[in-house]
Design a protein around this motif. Sequence first.
Motif, PDB file in Angstrom:
ATOM      1  N   GLU A   1       1.999   2.373 -13.727  1.00 35.44           N
ATOM      2  CA  GLU A   1       0.947   1.784 -12.887  1.00 35.44           C
ATOM      3  C   GLU A   1      -0.302   1.564 -13.727  1.00 35.44           C
ATOM      4  O   GLU A   1      -0.602   2.354 -14.618  1.00 35.44           O
ATOM      5  CB  GLU A   1       0.642   2.778 -11.743  1.00 35.44           C
ATOM      6  CG  GLU A   1      -0.525   2.374 -10.870  1.00 35.44           C
ATOM      7  CD  GLU A   1      -0.819   3.395  -9.760  1.00 35.44           C
ATOM      8  OE1 GLU A   1      -0.067   4.381  -9.613  1.00 35.44           O
ATOM      9  OE2 GLU A   1      -1.819   3.196  -9.063  1.00 35.44           O
TER      10      GLU A   1
ATOM     11  N   LYS B   1       3.055  10.059  -5.959  1.00 36.00           N
ATOM     12  CA  LYS B   1       4.062   9.539  -5.023  1.00 36.00           C
ATOM     13  C   LYS B   1       4.723   8.292  -5.600  1.00 36.00           C
ATOM     14  O   LYS B   1       5.931   8.125  -5.504  1.00 36.00           O
ATOM     15  CB  LYS B   1       3.440   9.232  -3.645  1.00 36.00           C
ATOM     16  CG  LYS B   1       4.472   8.569  -2.732  1.00 36.00           C
ATOM     17  CD  LYS B   1       4.040   8.283  -1.304  1.00 36.00           C
ATOM     18  CE  LYS B   1       5.193   7.552  -0.596  1.00 36.00           C
ATOM     19  NZ  LYS B   1       4.924   7.184   0.783  1.00 36.00           N
ATOM     20  N   ASN B   2       3.939   7.401  -6.174  1.00 36.43           N
ATOM     21  CA  ASN B   2       4.499   6.149  -6.711  1.00 36.43           C
ATOM     22  C   ASN B   2       5.652   6.423  -7.663  1.00 36.43           C
ATOM     23  O   ASN B   2       6.718   5.802  -7.568  1.00 36.43           O
ATOM     24  CB  ASN B   2       3.405   5.342  -7.422  1.00 36.43           C
ATOM     25  CG  ASN B   2       2.402   4.740  -6.453  1.00 36.43           C
ATOM     26  OD1 ASN B   2       2.630   4.734  -5.252  1.00 36.43           O
ATOM     27  ND2 ASN B   2       1.283   4.267  -6.980  1.00 36.43           N
TER      28      ASN B   2
ATOM     29  N   CYS C   1       9.895   3.050   0.458  1.00 38.64           N
ATOM     30  CA  CYS C   1       9.465   4.407   0.085  1.00 38.64           C
ATOM     31  C   CYS C   1       7.937   4.500   0.043  1.00 38.64           C
ATOM     32  O   CYS C   1       7.345   5.411   0.619  1.00 38.64           O
ATOM     33  CB  CYS C   1      10.078   4.766  -1.268  1.00 38.64           C
ATOM     34  SG  CYS C   1       9.614   6.403  -1.864  1.00 38.64           S
ATOM     35  N   LEU C   2       7.287   3.556  -0.622  1.00 38.57           N
ATOM     36  CA  LEU C   2       5.823   3.613  -0.780  1.00 38.57           C
ATOM     37  C   LEU C   2       5.107   3.577   0.567  1.00 38.57           C
ATOM     38  O   LEU C   2       4.132   4.285   0.787  1.00 38.57           O
ATOM     39  CB  LEU C   2       5.341   2.431  -1.633  1.00 38.57           C
ATOM     40  CG  LEU C   2       5.792   2.405  -3.102  1.00 38.57           C
ATOM     41  CD1 LEU C   2       5.430   1.064  -3.748  1.00 38.57           C
ATOM     42  CD2 LEU C   2       5.144   3.554  -3.880  1.00 38.57           C
ATOM     43  N   GLU C   3       5.616   2.731   1.470  1.00 41.37           N
ATOM     44  CA  GLU C   3       4.888   2.527   2.723  1.00 41.37           C
ATOM     45  C   GLU C   3       5.318   3.490   3.840  1.00 41.37           C
ATOM     46  O   GLU C   3       4.538   3.768   4.741  1.00 41.37           O
ATOM     47  CB  GLU C   3       5.065   1.074   3.190  1.00 41.37           C
ATOM     48  CG  GLU C   3       4.507   0.081   2.177  1.00 41.37           C
ATOM     49  CD  GLU C   3       4.229  -1.309   2.735  1.00 41.37           C
ATOM     50  OE1 GLU C   3       3.264  -1.941   2.287  1.00 41.37           O
ATOM     51  OE2 GLU C   3       4.980  -1.763   3.624  1.00 41.37           O
TER      52      GLU C   3
ATOM     53  N   ARG D   1       0.827  -1.215   0.000  1.00 40.31           N
ATOM     54  CA  ARG D   1       0.000   0.000   0.000  1.00 40.31           C
ATOM     55  C   ARG D   1       0.863   1.267   0.000  1.00 40.31           C
ATOM     56  O   ARG D   1       1.856   1.344   0.710  1.00 40.31           O
ATOM     57  CB  ARG D   1      -0.940   0.023   1.215  1.00 40.31           C
ATOM     58  CG  ARG D   1      -2.162  -0.861   1.009  1.00 40.31           C
ATOM     59  CD  ARG D   1      -3.230  -0.588   2.041  1.00 40.31           C
ATOM     60  NE  ARG D   1      -2.804  -0.911   3.378  1.00 40.31           N
ATOM     61  CZ  ARG D   1      -2.881  -2.130   3.928  1.00 40.31           C
ATOM     62  NH1 ARG D   1      -3.349  -3.143   3.227  1.00 40.31           N
ATOM     63  NH2 ARG D   1      -2.472  -2.323   5.156  1.00 40.31           N
ATOM     64  N   THR D   2       0.423   2.226  -0.810  1.00 48.51           N
ATOM     65  CA  THR D   2       1.050   3.548  -0.825  1.00 48.51           C
ATOM     66  C   THR D   2       0.374   4.365   0.265  1.00 48.51           C
ATOM     67  O   THR D   2      -0.835   4.582   0.207  1.00 48.51           O
ATOM     68  CB  THR D   2       0.817   4.214  -2.199  1.00 48.51           C
ATOM     69  OG1 THR D   2       1.305   3.341  -3.212  1.00 48.51           O
ATOM     70  CG2 THR D   2       1.529   5.549  -2.273  1.00 48.51           C
TER      71      THR D   2
ATOM     72  N   LEU E   1      -1.632   9.638  -4.959  1.00 51.57           N
ATOM     73  CA  LEU E   1      -0.995   8.322  -4.762  1.00 51.57           C
ATOM     74  C   LEU E   1      -0.109   7.972  -5.972  1.00 51.57           C
ATOM     75  O   LEU E   1       1.062   7.582  -5.816  1.00 51.57           O
ATOM     76  CB  LEU E   1      -2.097   7.290  -4.553  1.00 51.57           C
ATOM     77  CG  LEU E   1      -1.759   5.804  -4.477  1.00 51.57           C
ATOM     78  CD1 LEU E   1      -2.735   5.110  -3.521  1.00 51.57           C
ATOM     79  CD2 LEU E   1      -1.841   5.120  -5.820  1.00 51.57           C
TER      80      LEU E   1
ATOM     81  N   CYS F   1       8.726   7.371  -5.979  1.00 52.03           N
ATOM     82  CA  CYS F   1       9.382   6.257  -5.274  1.00 52.03           C
ATOM     83  C   CYS F   1      10.071   5.299  -6.257  1.00 52.03           C
ATOM     84  O   CYS F   1      10.660   4.314  -5.833  1.00 52.03           O
ATOM     85  CB  CYS F   1       8.353   5.478  -4.445  1.00 52.03           C
ATOM     86  SG  CYS F   1       7.828   6.321  -2.946  1.00 52.03           S
TER      87      CYS F   1
ATOM     88  N   TYR G   1       1.805  -2.212  -9.943  1.00 53.53           N
ATOM     89  CA  TYR G   1       2.931  -1.283 -10.048  1.00 53.53           C
ATOM     90  C   TYR G   1       4.056  -2.019 -10.776  1.00 53.53           C
ATOM     91  O   TYR G   1       4.526  -3.067 -10.307  1.00 53.53           O
ATOM     92  CB  TYR G   1       3.458  -0.897  -8.653  1.00 53.53           C
ATOM     93  CG  TYR G   1       2.504  -0.131  -7.750  1.00 53.53           C
ATOM     94  CD1 TYR G   1       1.289   0.384  -8.204  1.00 53.53           C
ATOM     95  CD2 TYR G   1       2.857   0.106  -6.415  1.00 53.53           C
ATOM     96  CE1 TYR G   1       0.452   1.088  -7.353  1.00 53.53           C
ATOM     97  CE2 TYR G   1       2.023   0.809  -5.559  1.00 53.53           C
ATOM     98  CZ  TYR G   1       0.820   1.294  -6.029  1.00 53.53           C
ATOM     99  OH  TYR G   1      -0.012   1.993  -5.185  1.00 53.53           O
TER     100      TYR G   1
END
Length: 243
Positions: free
Chosen positions: A180, A171-172, A232-234, A133-134, A168, A175, A219
């Motif tokens: 996606e 951010k992905n 990074c994502l979490e 999960r982000t 979201l 990271c 992803y």
Amino acid sequence: MYSLRMRAEKGGEHVSGAERLVKGEDIKKVLTALAKRPKDYDKMVITVEKVQSVEVIPKALSVFSYDFESVSLSHGFAVEKLKQAGIEESVALKAVELLKKGSNPKGGNMRGAVLMDMESGERLEPDKERGIRTVRVDWKNRESVRRLLKERGIRKQYLERFLDALVLATKNVHCGVIAELCWSDDPDYTTGYVAGRDIGYVRIKPMKEYGVPIGGRVYFIQKERRDEIIECLEKKAMIVEVL
Ligand code: COA
Ligand code: AMP
């Protein structure tokens, strides 16, 4: 700053989630708003957590929208866009098929995203029912972005979802996610998207037939970067400044 996260469940199933990154003086006001979001639940969990550092992303991914006459035309276009983002056609097709049949090996939806090796299509997430999960991401000024999106014609009922998904996806990319693919598990919401550094955030409708309760996220990443990307994502807190 503080990370405020709300999740609610009913009968053991996740029914609502929302998060914000806010200054100390805004905690009370935002907590009250988050707590009002779920309408029907039997348990709500709210977390307030101080974050040590927040990275600023100056600008969100650019947004594009496309409508097609059928799900298969939408999927074809999504695959072309993923190719443009650097994903092999066979890997992009594998991801589309995975989301169509449902990516949770036990059936139903996953609780997060699939991580897929962009070269081979291998699944890399440590837990295939949970996924990744982000979290810890928000807009610097959610209200002004909401206003702008409204002016651009995004329908009110989809605004919050779109605000969450765009921040979201932004951010992905920061990271290290190369691209996606997403469509919602909400049976009423058929708009999905593909996103990536070079293609922006590309909304595509319809990514599934109306009434289908299966959705998910894939992803695409470089296999050797898996652990740093998960971290990074979490864990990394990020604020997106403007649309
Ligand atoms: N879907 C399904 N289950 C979820 C969930 C989600 N999005 N978020 C939390 N849960 C449930 C899971 O059972 C989870 O256990 P797990 O880690 O074994 O999967 C449990 O709640 C605890 O999750 P945790 O990660 O500790 O929650 P959190 O306090 O960090 O909050 C949210 C995470 C709820 C803020 C986040 O998931 C969320 O909803 N973000 C905002 C909206 C968003 O990003 N939507 C998706 C894109 S539009
Ligand atoms: P939604 O857009 O909320 O309908 O979510 C679609 C799918 O995305 C869900 O079924 C999950 O598999 C996945 N998902 C939900 N929340 C997250 C998150 N914060 N990060 C990554 N994947 C998520």
